[in-house]
Design a protein around this motif. Structure first.
Motif, PDB file in Angstrom:
ATOM      1  N   ASP A 191     -31.658  10.791 -44.486  1.00 20.23           N
ATOM      2  CA  ASP A 191     -31.111  10.282 -43.228  1.00 20.23           C
ATOM      3  C   ASP A 191     -30.733  11.394 -42.252  1.00 20.23           C
ATOM      4  OD1 ASP A 191     -31.348   7.641 -44.052  1.00 20.23           O
ATOM      5  OD2 ASP A 191     -29.357   7.631 -44.978  1.00 20.23           O
ATOM      6  N   THR A 192     -30.319  12.536 -42.775  1.00 21.01           N
ATOM      7  CA  THR A 192     -29.714  13.569 -41.950  1.00 21.01           C
ATOM      8  C   THR A 192     -30.628  14.786 -41.835  1.00 21.01           C
ATOM      9  OG1 THR A 192     -27.543  12.846 -42.729  1.00 21.01           O
ATOM     10  CG2 THR A 192     -27.649  14.975 -41.610  1.00 21.01           C
ATOM     11  N   ILE A 193     -30.684  15.357 -40.638  1.00 20.38           N
ATOM     12  CA  ILE A 193     -31.480  16.558 -40.390  1.00 20.38           C
ATOM     13  C   ILE A 193     -30.724  17.760 -40.946  1.00 20.38           C
ATOM     14  CG2 ILE A 193     -32.585  17.977 -38.630  1.00 20.38           C
ATOM     15  CD1 ILE A 193     -32.493  15.521 -36.784  1.00 20.38           C
ATOM     16  N   LYS A 194     -31.428  18.547 -41.773  1.00 23.24           N
ATOM     17  CA  LYS A 194     -30.802  19.715 -42.406  1.00 23.24           C
ATOM     18  C   LYS A 194     -31.529  20.990 -41.999  1.00 23.24           C
ATOM     19  CE  LYS A 194     -29.317  17.168 -46.545  1.00 23.24           C
ATOM     20  NZ  LYS A 194     -29.874  15.867 -46.128  1.00 23.24           N
ATOM     21  N   ASP A 195     -30.843  22.114 -42.160  1.00 22.81           N
ATOM     22  CA  ASP A 195     -31.439  23.426 -41.902  1.00 22.81           C
ATOM     23  C   ASP A 195     -32.624  23.629 -42.848  1.00 22.81           C
ATOM     24  OD1 ASP A 195     -31.902  25.950 -40.949  1.00 22.81           O
ATOM     25  OD2 ASP A 195     -30.254  26.886 -42.041  1.00 22.81           O
ATOM     26  N   GLY A 196     -33.786  23.995 -42.291  1.00 21.92           N
ATOM     27  CA  GLY A 196     -34.991  24.188 -43.086  1.00 21.92           C
ATOM     28  C   GLY A 196     -35.935  23.007 -43.101  1.00 21.92           C
ATOM     29  N   ASP A 221     -27.920  20.383 -31.519  1.00 22.29           N
ATOM     30  CA  ASP A 221     -28.644  19.157 -31.176  1.00 22.29           C
ATOM     31  C   ASP A 221     -29.348  18.506 -32.363  1.00 22.29           C
ATOM     32  OD1 ASP A 221     -27.907  19.557 -28.547  1.00 22.29           O
ATOM     33  OD2 ASP A 221     -29.730  20.666 -28.033  1.00 22.29           O
ATOM     34  N   LEU A 222     -29.626  19.277 -33.430  1.00 22.38           N
ATOM     35  CA  LEU A 222     -30.421  18.738 -34.538  1.00 22.38           C
ATOM     36  C   LEU A 222     -29.653  18.690 -35.855  1.00 22.38           C
ATOM     37  CD1 LEU A 222     -33.930  20.410 -33.907  1.00 22.38           C
ATOM     38  CD2 LEU A 222     -33.040  18.217 -33.065  1.00 22.38           C
ATOM     39  N   ILE A 223     -29.191  19.829 -36.325  1.00 21.41           N
ATOM     40  CA  ILE A 223     -28.582  19.897 -37.654  1.00 21.41           C
ATOM     41  C   ILE A 223     -27.355  18.981 -37.725  1.00 21.41           C
ATOM     42  CG2 ILE A 223     -27.439  21.413 -39.325  1.00 21.41           C
ATOM     43  CD1 ILE A 223     -29.167  23.696 -38.291  1.00 21.41           C
ATOM     44  N   GLY A 224     -27.376  18.116 -38.736  1.00 21.08           N
ATOM     45  CA  GLY A 224     -26.282  17.162 -38.922  1.00 21.08           C
ATOM     46  C   GLY A 224     -26.511  15.815 -38.265  1.00 21.08           C
ATOM     47  N   LYS A 225     -27.462  15.731 -37.339  1.00 22.28           N
ATOM     48  CA  LYS A 225     -27.770  14.448 -36.694  1.00 22.28           C
ATOM     49  C   LYS A 225     -28.667  13.613 -37.613  1.00 22.28           C
ATOM     50  CE  LYS A 225     -25.729  15.478 -32.764  1.00 22.28           C
ATOM     51  NZ  LYS A 225     -26.536  15.721 -31.548  1.00 22.28           N
ATOM     52  N   LYS A 226     -28.716  12.324 -37.350  1.00 20.62           N
ATOM     53  CA  LYS A 226     -29.566  11.435 -38.142  1.00 20.62           C
ATOM     54  C   LYS A 226     -30.995  11.441 -37.595  1.00 20.62           C
ATOM     55  CE  LYS A 226     -26.125   8.175 -39.898  1.00 20.62           C
ATOM     56  NZ  LYS A 226     -26.431   8.531 -41.304  1.00 20.62           N
ATOM     57  N   TYR A 227     -31.961  11.326 -38.507  1.00 19.05           N
ATOM     58  CA  TYR A 227     -33.342  11.172 -38.074  1.00 19.05           C
ATOM     59  C   TYR A 227     -33.484   9.893 -37.251  1.00 19.05           C
ATOM     60  CZ  TYR A 227     -35.249  14.977 -40.874  1.00 19.05           C
ATOM     61  OH  TYR A 227     -35.557  16.219 -41.384  1.00 19.05           O
ATOM     62  N   GLY A 228     -34.259   9.985 -36.191  1.00 14.62           N
ATOM     63  CA  GLY A 228     -34.396   8.872 -35.256  1.00 14.62           C
ATOM     64  C   GLY A 228     -33.443   8.977 -34.083  1.00 14.62           C
ATOM     65  N   CYS A 274     -32.020  16.880 -23.761  1.00 16.09           N
ATOM     66  CA  CYS A 274     -32.377  18.294 -23.569  1.00 16.09           C
ATOM     67  C   CYS A 274     -31.583  18.891 -22.397  1.00 16.09           C
ATOM     68  CB  CYS A 274     -33.878  18.425 -23.323  1.00 16.09           C
ATOM     69  SG  CYS A 274     -34.888  17.702 -24.633  1.00 16.09           S
ATOM     70  N   SER A 275     -31.745  20.202 -22.187  1.00 18.41           N
ATOM     71  CA  SER A 275     -30.926  20.913 -21.202  1.00 18.41           C
ATOM     72  C   SER A 275     -31.197  20.469 -19.774  1.00 18.41           C
ATOM     73  CB  SER A 275     -31.156  22.418 -21.327  1.00 18.41           C
ATOM     74  OG  SER A 275     -32.520  22.741 -21.096  1.00 18.41           O
ATOM     75  N   LYS A 276     -32.404  19.949 -19.467  1.00 20.41           N
ATOM     76  CA  LYS A 276     -32.723  19.509 -18.109  1.00 20.41           C
ATOM     77  C   LYS A 276     -32.366  18.049 -17.857  1.00 20.41           C
ATOM     78  CE  LYS A 276     -36.574  22.752 -17.403  1.00 20.41           C
ATOM     79  NZ  LYS A 276     -38.033  22.863 -17.107  1.00 20.41           N
ATOM     80  N   GLY A 277     -31.786  17.400 -18.849  1.00 22.54           N
ATOM     81  CA  GLY A 277     -31.375  16.012 -18.676  1.00 22.54           C
ATOM     82  C   GLY A 277     -32.336  15.011 -19.278  1.00 22.54           C
ATOM     83  N   GLY A 278     -33.564  15.436 -19.603  1.00 21.57           N
ATOM     84  CA  GLY A 278     -34.494  14.540 -20.276  1.00 21.57           C
ATOM     85  C   GLY A 278     -34.129  14.383 -21.740  1.00 21.57           C
ATOM     86  N   TRP A 279     -34.809  13.480 -22.431  1.00 18.31           N
ATOM     87  CA  TRP A 279     -34.457  13.234 -23.823  1.00 18.31           C
ATOM     88  C   TRP A 279     -35.713  13.054 -24.676  1.00 18.31           C
ATOM     89  CZ3 TRP A 279     -36.523   8.533 -24.867  1.00 18.31           C
ATOM     90  CH2 TRP A 279     -36.633   7.626 -23.796  1.00 18.31           C
ATOM     91  N   VAL A 280     -35.530  13.292 -25.981  1.00 18.15           N
ATOM     92  CA  VAL A 280     -36.596  13.137 -26.969  1.00 18.15           C
ATOM     93  C   VAL A 280     -36.002  12.447 -28.198  1.00 18.15           C
ATOM     94  CG1 VAL A 280     -37.840  15.195 -26.187  1.00 18.15           C
ATOM     95  CG2 VAL A 280     -36.155  15.389 -28.036  1.00 18.15           C
ATOM     96  N   PHE A 281     -36.883  11.952 -29.066  1.00 15.98           N
ATOM     97  CA  PHE A 281     -36.467  11.429 -30.363  1.00 15.98           C
ATOM     98  C   PHE A 281     -36.859  12.426 -31.450  1.00 15.98           C
ATOM     99  CE2 PHE A 281     -36.738   7.381 -28.016  1.00 15.98           C
ATOM    100  CZ  PHE A 281     -35.490   6.861 -28.307  1.00 15.98           C
ATOM    101  N   ILE A 282     -36.044  12.557 -32.474  1.00 19.36           N
ATOM    102  CA  ILE A 282     -36.332  13.428 -33.612  1.00 19.36           C
ATOM    103  C   ILE A 282     -36.653  12.533 -34.805  1.00 19.36           C
ATOM    104  CG2 ILE A 282     -35.534  15.333 -35.029  1.00 19.36           C
ATOM    105  CD1 ILE A 282     -35.798  15.987 -32.057  1.00 19.36           C
ATOM    106  N   LEU A 283     -37.890  12.610 -35.291  1.00 12.96           N
ATOM    107  CA  LEU A 283     -38.373  11.706 -36.326  1.00 12.96           C
ATOM    108  C   LEU A 283     -38.541  12.422 -37.657  1.00 12.96           C
ATOM    109  CD1 LEU A 283     -41.174   9.846 -34.310  1.00 12.96           C
ATOM    110  CD2 LEU A 283     -38.731   9.287 -34.473  1.00 12.96           C
ATOM    111  N   HIS A 284     -38.323  11.682 -38.739  1.00  3.52           N
ATOM    112  CA  HIS A 284     -38.607  12.204 -40.077  1.00  3.52           C
ATOM    113  C   HIS A 284     -40.122  12.247 -40.260  1.00  3.52           C
ATOM    114  CE1 HIS A 284     -38.718  12.732 -44.400  1.00  3.52           C
ATOM    115  NE2 HIS A 284     -37.394  12.857 -44.423  1.00  3.52           N
ATOM    116  N   PRO A 285     -40.668  13.342 -40.788  1.00  3.29           N
ATOM    117  CA  PRO A 285     -42.126  13.424 -40.933  1.00  3.29           C
ATOM    118  C   PRO A 285     -42.654  12.454 -41.980  1.00  3.29           C
ATOM    119  CG  PRO A 285     -41.066  15.283 -42.030  1.00  3.29           C
ATOM    120  CD  PRO A 285     -39.990  14.551 -41.282  1.00  3.29           C
ATOM    121  N   THR A 286     -43.819  11.910 -41.713  1.00  3.06           N
ATOM    122  CA  THR A 286     -44.575  11.077 -42.653  1.00  3.06           C
ATOM    123  C   THR A 286     -45.994  11.616 -42.693  1.00  3.06           C
ATOM    124  OG1 THR A 286     -45.326   9.518 -40.968  1.00  3.06           O
ATOM    125  CG2 THR A 286     -43.193   9.057 -42.013  1.00  3.06           C
TER     126      THR A 286
END
Length: 306
Positions: free
Chosen positions: A8-13, A48-55, A60-72
């Motif tokens: 569920d959670t994004i980890k270092d590495g 922005d990533l480590i500790g956050k949940k996948y999905g 981002c710094s310019k105000g836009g946004w992205v989703f971070i997905l777990h790889p499949t």
């Protein structure tokens, strides 16, 4: 992080997929103190990533946004670094089905290439199966080992650097299925038969040219394989759109309107079927094929060891 055991959670590495849109995404290795540039600005891994949940939706710094997905395996096929030409999900899906793969299956593969099919095979046979994959090119074999280790699936795969046409798969009488994606698959049919279990199994060969298919089929027949058949999978995508079609004038609308006292100028009648007839067109949802479609990728030849 594992391509098989989802967290569920994004980890270092971790390896994560930065999703900007259906036609725009890329993989990133999450590392503390690192930043990733996107067209919407910077993503800071530590905050922005480590500790956050996948999905998660990341701004981002310019105000836009992205989703971070777990790889499949499917997402990896779309985003992996290309070391060779790869197989895509259209062919991969029919390969896993026709080889009758399931959790616990033992599969032999050659060659490994960029690892697109390998990740899908590993996910299919996990958690108790195993993939033995052979790659002729030493650097590609080493890179494949590195990726499998980073993706947490190294315990499910054995990578061997050798010529499968001369030395085989390095195993005998244990495989439920064999897959070949090499320039001269007919030279490896004997080794494939030796790798399959004595009670039988399935084999698949992928070749882009029909001349390769002909020689492979002859070799399969020579080594006693049965149920030999060749498929070509073509994907045709349809877009669902609202389209307008003109209603043919059958010469009855005017008579029906006059006989029923229909008044097209009356606002209460604007939404009626007769009002649509007066306009001469009707709109509805329909599947419309794309002007261009993906064509030939390769021929898939399947057979059974009796």
């Amino acid at each position: 992080m594992s391509f098989v055991e989802y967290g569920d959670t994004i980890k270092d590495g971790d390896t994560a997929i930065v999703f900007l849109g259906h036609e725009s995404m890329f993989p990133v290795k999450v590392q503390h103190g690192t930043v990733t540039q996107t067209k919407y600005g910077v993503i800071r891994h530590s905050t922005d990533l480590i500790g956050k949940k996948y999905g998660s939706k990341v701004t981002c710094s310019k105000g836009g946004w992205v989703f971070i997905l777990h790889p499949t395996p499917e997402l990896w096929t779309m985003n992996l670094p290309h070391r060779t030409q790869i197989l895509y999900s259209t062919d991969i899906s029919i390969i896993t089905m026709m080889l009758e793969l399931k959790p616990g299956s033992i599969v032999c593969e050659s060659g490994t290439g960029s690892g697109s099919l390998s990740h899908a095979l590993i996910r299919t046979v996990a958690p108790t199966g195993h993939l033995y994959t052979v790659e002729f090119h030493q650097q590609r074999a080493e890179k494949a080992r590195e990726e499998f280790r980073e993706h947490g699936v190294e315990h499910l795969v054995t990578v061997t650097n050798q010529d499968v046409c001369k030395n085989g798969f390095g195993v005998s009488n244990i495989a439920d299925a064999v897959f070949l994606d090499i320039p001269s698959p007919w030279e490896a049919i004997g080794h494939a038969k030796s790798a399959l279990k004595p009670e039988g199994g399935r084999i698949c060969s992928f070749s882009p040219c029909i001349e390769q298919v002909q020689r492979t089929c002859l070799a399969m027949e020579e080594f006693g394989f049965t149920e030999i058949n060749t498929l070509e999978i073509l994907l045709r995508v349809y877009n669902v759109r609202t389209i307008s079609l003109q209603i043919p004038d059958l010469g009855e609308a005017a008579e029906d309107n006059s006989s029923t006292g229909f008044d097209g100028s009356n606002p209460s009648n604007q939404g009626s079927p007769c009002a649509n007839l007066q306009q001469g067109t009707v709109q509805f949802k329909s599947g419309v094929p794309l002007r261009e479609m993906v064509g030939h990728t390769g021929y898939l030849t399947f057979a059974t060891k009796s």
